[in-house]
Write a protein that holds these residues in place. Structure first.
Motif, short mmCIF file in Angstrom:
data_model
loop_
_atom_site.label_atom_id
_atom_site.label_comp_id
_atom_site.label_asym_id
_atom_site.label_seq_id
_atom_site.Cartn_x
_atom_site.Cartn_y
_atom_site.Cartn_z
N GLU A 183 11.05 -13.19 -5.03
CA GLU A 183 11.71 -12.04 -4.41
C GLU A 183 11.24 -10.82 -5.19
OE1 GLU A 183 13.87 -11.86 -1.84
OE2 GLU A 183 14.28 -9.72 -2.06
N SER A 184 10.43 -10.02 -4.54
CA SER A 184 9.83 -8.91 -5.28
C SER A 184 9.66 -7.70 -4.39
CB SER A 184 8.46 -9.33 -5.84
OG SER A 184 7.75 -8.21 -6.34
N GLU A 185 9.97 -6.54 -4.94
CA GLU A 185 9.69 -5.30 -4.21
C GLU A 185 8.19 -5.01 -4.20
OE1 GLU A 185 11.67 -3.16 -2.48
OE2 GLU A 185 13.24 -4.65 -2.69
N GLY A 186 7.45 -5.80 -4.93
CA GLY A 186 5.99 -5.68 -4.90
C GLY A 186 5.37 -6.45 -3.75
N HIS A 187 6.18 -7.04 -2.91
CA HIS A 187 5.69 -7.76 -1.72
C HIS A 187 6.22 -7.06 -0.47
CE1 HIS A 187 5.02 -11.85 -3.96
NE2 HIS A 187 4.17 -10.91 -4.33
N LYS A 188 5.66 -5.92 -0.18
CA LYS A 188 6.12 -5.18 1.01
C LYS A 188 5.55 -5.82 2.28
CE LYS A 188 8.08 -1.82 -1.34
NZ LYS A 188 9.55 -1.85 -1.54
N GLY A 189 6.34 -5.74 3.32
CA GLY A 189 5.88 -6.25 4.60
C GLY A 189 5.63 -5.12 5.59
N VAL A 190 4.88 -5.43 6.63
CA VAL A 190 4.70 -4.47 7.73
C VAL A 190 6.04 -4.35 8.44
CG1 VAL A 190 3.52 -4.02 9.92
CG2 VAL A 190 2.27 -5.05 7.99
N ARG A 191 6.48 -3.14 8.71
CA ARG A 191 7.77 -2.92 9.38
C ARG A 191 7.57 -2.02 10.58
NH1 ARG A 191 8.90 -6.76 7.91
NH2 ARG A 191 10.17 -7.46 6.15
N ALA A 192 8.01 -2.51 11.73
CA ALA A 192 7.88 -1.70 12.95
C ALA A 192 8.63 -0.39 12.81
CB ALA A 192 8.41 -2.49 14.14
N ALA A 193 9.75 -0.42 12.08
CA ALA A 193 10.56 0.79 11.95
C ALA A 193 9.84 1.88 11.16
CB ALA A 193 11.88 0.43 11.26
N ARG A 194 8.82 1.53 10.40
CA ARG A 194 8.09 2.53 9.63
C ARG A 194 6.91 3.12 10.40
NH1 ARG A 194 8.94 2.91 4.12
NH2 ARG A 194 6.89 3.89 3.97
N MET A 195 6.72 2.65 11.62
CA MET A 195 5.55 3.12 12.37
C MET A 195 5.85 4.47 12.99
SD MET A 195 4.23 -0.46 14.01
CE MET A 195 3.79 -1.83 12.94
N GLU A 196 5.74 5.48 12.19
CA GLU A 196 5.93 6.85 12.65
C GLU A 196 5.04 7.74 11.78
OE1 GLU A 196 9.99 7.90 12.15
OE2 GLU A 196 10.15 7.01 10.17
N GLY A 197 4.88 8.97 12.21
CA GLY A 197 3.99 9.86 11.48
C GLY A 197 2.57 9.30 11.51
N GLU A 198 1.91 9.37 10.37
CA GLU A 198 0.52 8.87 10.35
C GLU A 198 0.45 7.35 10.49
OE1 GLU A 198 -0.29 8.39 5.53
OE2 GLU A 198 -1.75 9.39 6.81
N GLU A 199 1.57 6.69 10.22
CA GLU A 199 1.60 5.23 10.42
C GLU A 199 2.03 4.86 11.84
OE1 GLU A 199 3.58 2.92 7.36
OE2 GLU A 199 3.36 4.58 5.93
N GLY A 200 2.26 5.86 12.66
CA GLY A 200 2.71 5.59 14.02
C GLY A 200 1.77 6.12 15.08
N THR A 201 0.52 6.34 14.73
CA THR A 201 -0.45 6.79 15.73
C THR A 201 -1.08 5.59 16.43
OG1 THR A 201 -2.32 6.76 14.20
CG2 THR A 201 -0.98 8.79 14.27
N ALA A 202 -1.65 5.87 17.60
CA ALA A 202 -2.33 4.80 18.33
C ALA A 202 -3.48 4.24 17.51
CB ALA A 202 -2.83 5.34 19.67
N ASP A 203 -4.15 5.14 16.78
CA ASP A 203 -5.28 4.69 15.96
C ASP A 203 -4.81 3.75 14.85
OD1 ASP A 203 -8.12 4.86 15.20
OD2 ASP A 203 -7.30 5.81 13.38
N ALA A 204 -3.67 4.10 14.23
CA ALA A 204 -3.16 3.25 13.15
C ALA A 204 -2.79 1.87 13.68
CB ALA A 204 -1.93 3.91 12.51
N LEU A 205 -2.13 1.83 14.82
CA LEU A 205 -1.75 0.53 15.38
C LEU A 205 -2.97 -0.26 15.86
CD1 LEU A 205 1.16 1.87 15.36
CD2 LEU A 205 1.63 0.38 17.30
#
Lengths: 420, 506
Positions: free
Chosen positions: B380-402
């Protein structure tokens, strides 16, 4: 409303017919159930080989789907050369149906080795082989004063396919297959309740009498169960004209708990229009199931109709089933057609063949369908022992193969059946 | 189905038998008018029946979570996806490129949120699949389509606070889904040619770059110790009570003493399954707490957070582990023999080690049994981040990013399918199917992904409506007091926080 009315009408019909048949039997000076159980003849039994000079006398000792009253004459000792019961189906589970006495114990075991070759697109293939026990039944049955009770335990895997969670790994464990009490109210009418055999699947299995080779297409496709929790009334028509029955079940089969307040009704009849001549084995069979399944009361209605030939050496049939609702989807429409034959050209040699065609949903395109053909050769080594070699081939449409991996396959099996 | 609440009176002549029949038919209710709603409820009820009967409060929490979000609904509906794929009730399985033989190693549920950063034994970070609850052997199209739909849903839920940005992504959703299939096809082709599998250790894609960057940052800070534990002198202990101010469902609670006492043996069993087992004293148990409110599909399962000693007595190198009860894969049983591992834990962990680019991608991931329950334990580690749909906004929420995310995830899924013994043969068999019409393959998967995602959106609304019906949170399973968990099991499962009210509309 229409389905409820139909159910009520069929139930009423069965009851009234039972009363009329009883009256007819009384008019014919048939003994009461008490005297029958004291060893006298019951109401006029279906004509059997024992009373038909063209058939071996021992055939009368073969079990029927539902018990028929015993005759005054001591039953001839059964032999391995005996033919099948004429004009009716064999019991759905045969353990403890042989022999005499008020309480009988028995067992039935199918043991098999199977080799299955699976064919994928692009000629990709794989195979698997295994020893298995498709059926292991232990049964106890007793009857006295018109009452009858029967319990059948069956072995099954403690976890379903694809599951690793079961009892002690995935052990073979025992469960209840049948557990019911029955009472013969009047001579031709028997009421039963508990975990009871249903009406359609057992009759088709008992007509073919090659259950070790394969269950009926209806059961194999999951459209119907062979047993369920409920109550049943069955009337044997006089002079071997057949039978009618009506039943109400939970509707989720004997392997599942009830999940809804709806109940499933099944009405079925088998009529032998010419019960006194050479066409005595010929019967017309029909059934209707008005049912529901699952927590959402998904519709599970089935109508089945067909012809059967229940002869001593030749048995067969062809039927068609239309299903409204499959599994949890009440709007799915499935159709199934099956034709089967069992021939005993010389005593002990058992030849079988069957062809099934199942359309998974008749309302969609492209069609998902399976065609299965099966052939078997068997030999009755001794009265309680039969052996079979069976070869089957299942051919799906492209859609069906996409939906049911492994459905394009052929299978070779060597089977031994022992029943007491 | 047959029965109706008001039927015609039965003729008295039916007598006792008629009464039996009438009684049997009485009390029936009409099923929902929407057949699809009925199917959703019935399929999920059949899959979850043991949990609904024995763990009703936990099941209710799961369904409430599923009702609250479209992506959470998708995560919790693998049984429905299976039903749609296998029963012929939809065209989800129909394909010109299907291949049921051979089955390939399958992640089982490769939606985008089941990928994230994992730190290998040598300390390097890579993007890997990080959930194998459903992993098994399956036809390759299962994973391809599960991923395709997941990406389409990610597009539909992106940019929750920016309607214009979301509209742009939604308009591009077919291209986004197609990109994942492009990545899959390219990776399968490479595997079929015998090229070595690729480990994704860095990415120019904003979503994955963020995952890696935040994982590195929080790993260095040991943020999980800060957030989930308290330090009393030189002794560290787990917090109790709510641990996330934004999610009152996430709660740590005490374990019953007998359950706590059984943990050291469970930990030792787990230790022996690891790729590189640490010394026993490194994983000596310091504290443990029952975890509520984690996961979606696995919400009703027993989950425990473990605090262990680490390499020294210094509380700053303590480790947190997560123990989670496992179940069956839900997608197995296709070809004989139907099961392909000796036990549930082995299925999960061996599948993971095959799926990863290297078997020690997460060196603490192993299996055990605890109080008779099959379980996995992982770091259990905060060093193991996962992909989260809720974070897909801004530069992480562009069509190119997806789109770029899709290419990478598609490639990882293909790498999994080509892994293990026979992996190259599997890749060649798959590619032979795809090669019959490579462009048609892309178009077909893109069309299916987009179309099924629209069905998921409609299904989510149906599901939320069904939950508001009587017995909705039990999915219609009748209550039976005999179903209650035994006292010892109930003590282990604990009492979860009451679920929040159901959303009025999803």
């Amino acid at each position: 409303m229409i389905r409820l009315s139909l159910a009520s009408a069929l139930a009423l019909f069965v009851f009234v017919l039972g009363a009329r048949a009883a009256a007819a039997a009384d008019d014919g000076n048939a003994p009461s159930s008490a005297t029958r159980l004291a060893g006298d003849a019951g109401p006029e039994p279906p004509v059997t080989a024992a009373t038909e000079p063209t058939q071996p006398a021992a055939e009368a000792t073969q079990p029927a789907a539902e018990p028929v009253p015993r005759t005054a004459e001591p039953a001839p000792r059964p032999t391995a050369e005996d033919g099948a019961p004429i004009g009716h189906a064999a019991p759905p589970t045969e353990a403890a149906t042989h022999g005499a006495g008020p309480v009988r114990a028995g067992l039935e075991v199918f043991a098999q080795y199977s080799y299955r070759n699976l064919v994928g697109p692009g000629n990709n293939q794989t195979w698997f082989h295994a020893f298995d026990v498709p059926r292991a039944h232990a049964a106890l049955e007793g009857e006295l004063d018109g009452a009858r009770g029967r319990v059948v335990l069956e072995a099954t895997r403690s976890a379903s396919e694809g599951s690793l969670l079961g009892v002690a790994g995935d052990s073979l464990v025992l469960r209840i297959r049948e557990a019911y009490g029955a009472y013969r109210v009047v001579a031709p009418l028997e009421l039963s309740a508990g975990v009871i055999p249903t009406l359609t699947v057992p009759n088709l299995d008992g007509t073919w009498m090659l259950r070790p080779v394969a269950p009926s297409a209806l059961e194999a496709s999951g459209l119907m169960s062979a047993a369920d929790l409920g109550a049943k009334a069955r009337v044997d028509l006089p002079r071997g004209f057949g039978w009618l029955a009506a039943a109400a079940y939970n509707g989720d089969g004997y392997t599942n708990r009830e999940l809804n307040r709806g109940k499933t009704f099944e009405g079925a009849a088998e009529v032998h229009p010419l019960p006194n001549g050479a066409l005595r084995p010929l019967g017309v069979f029909g059934s209707y199931v008005a049912g529901s399944t699952g927590t959402s009361l998904a519709r599970a209605d089935r109508v089945t109709g067909g012809l059967v030939w229940q002869g001593s050496r030749v048995r067969g049939g062809a039927y068609f089933t239309h299903a409204w609702g499959v599994a949890q989807l009440g709007t799915q429409r499935a159709m199934l057609a099956s034709a089967f034959v069992r021939v005993e050209p010389v005593p002990r040699l058992l030849l079988g063949a069957r062809a099934d065609h199942t359309i998974r949903d008749s309302a969609v395109s492209p069609t998902g369908a399976f065609t299965t053909v099966l052939g078997s050769v068997g030999y009755r080594v001794a009265l309680p022992v039969e052996t079979f070699l069976a070869l089957s081939r299942s051919i799906p449409t492209a859609r069906a193969q996409s939906e049911v991996p492994g459905s394009n396959a052929w299978e070779l099996r060597a089977i031994v059946r022992v029943v007491f | 189905m047959l029965g109706r609440r008001h039927g015609p009176p039965l003729p008295a002549a039916l007598g006792a038998f008629g009464s039996v029949i009438a009684g049997a038919l009485a009390g029936c209710e009409p099923s929902p008018a929407d057949a699809r709603e009925a199917q959703i409820v019935a399929v999920l009820a059949a899959a979850d029946e043991p949990y609904i009967r024995a763990r009703p409060a936990l099941s209710a929490g799961k369904y409430t979570r599923m009702a609250q979000g479209l992506f959470d609904f998708y995560r919790g509906t693998v049984p429905l996806f299976r039903s749609d794929m296998r029963t012929g009730s939809t065209t989800l399985a129909v394909s010109r490129f299907d291949l049921d033989v051979p089955l390939v190693p399958s992640i089982g549920d490769p939606h985008p949120e089941n990928f994230g950063a994992l730190r290998a034994l040598d300390g390097t970070l890579a993007i890997e699949p990080n959930d194998f609850d459903t992993a098994d052997l399956a036809p390759y199209l299962w994973d391809v389509r599960r991923l395709a739909v997941g990406l389409a849903l990610a597009a539909l839920t992106s940019n929750p606070d920016d309607a214009e940005a979301r509209r742009n992504v939604v308009d591009a959703r077919r291209a986004i889904v197609r990109s994942a299939v492009v990545g899959y096809r390219a990776s399968v082709e490479a595997a079929a040619r015998g090229e070595a599998p690729v480990r994704v250790t860095e990415s120019t894609n904003p979503i994955l770059a963020s995952v890696i960057r935040r994982s590195e940052r929080d790993h260095a800070r040991r943020r999980e110790l800060t957030e989930l534990t308290v330090l009393d002198g030189d002794r560290r202990a787990l917090r109790r009570g709510p641990i996330d101010p934004e999610d009152p469902q996430r709660v740590y609670a005490d374990l019953p003493p007998f359950a706590l006492a059984a943990l050291p043996e469970a930990i030792e069993r787990w230790r022996r399954t690891l790729v590189a087992p640490p010394p026993p004293e490194h994983v000596r148990l310091l504290d443990a707490a029952r975890v509520f409110g984690s996961g979606v599909a696995s919400w009703p399962r027993a989950r425990v957070i473990l605090l262990v000693r680490g390499p020294s007595d210094d509380p700053d190198d303590d480790l947190l582990l997560e123990l989670k009860e496992l179940g069956d894969s839900m997608i197995g049983g296709l070809l004989p023999p139907g099961v392909h591992r000796d036990n549930v834990g082995e299925r999960v962990v061996r599948s993971a080690r095959l799926a990863w680019a290297r078997p020690d991608a997460e060196p603490f991931w192993g299996w055990t049994t605890w109080l008779g329950l099959p379980c996995q334990i992982r770091l259990e580690s905060e060093g193991h981040k996962g992909v989260r749909a809720a974070r897909m906004e801004g530069e992480e929420g562009t069509a190119d990013a997806l789109t770029k995310l899709g290419v990478v995830l598609g490639g990882v899924v293909a790498r999994v399918h080509a892994s293990g013994p026979g992996g190259a043969e599997n890749a060649r068999a798959i590619y032979a199917r795809i090669a019959t019409d490579p462009e048609g393959f892309l178009d077909e998967q893109a069309d299916v992904g987009v179309a099924y995602a629209e069905l998921v959106v409609a299904d989510h609304a149906r599901f939320a409506r069904a939950l508001r019906r009587p017995d909705g949170l039990r999915l219609g399973i009748p209550f039976d007091r005999n179903d209650s968990a035994r006292p010892d099991v109930a003590a282990v499962l604990g009492v979860p926080p009451a679920p929040p009210p159901l959303p009025s509309s999803p």
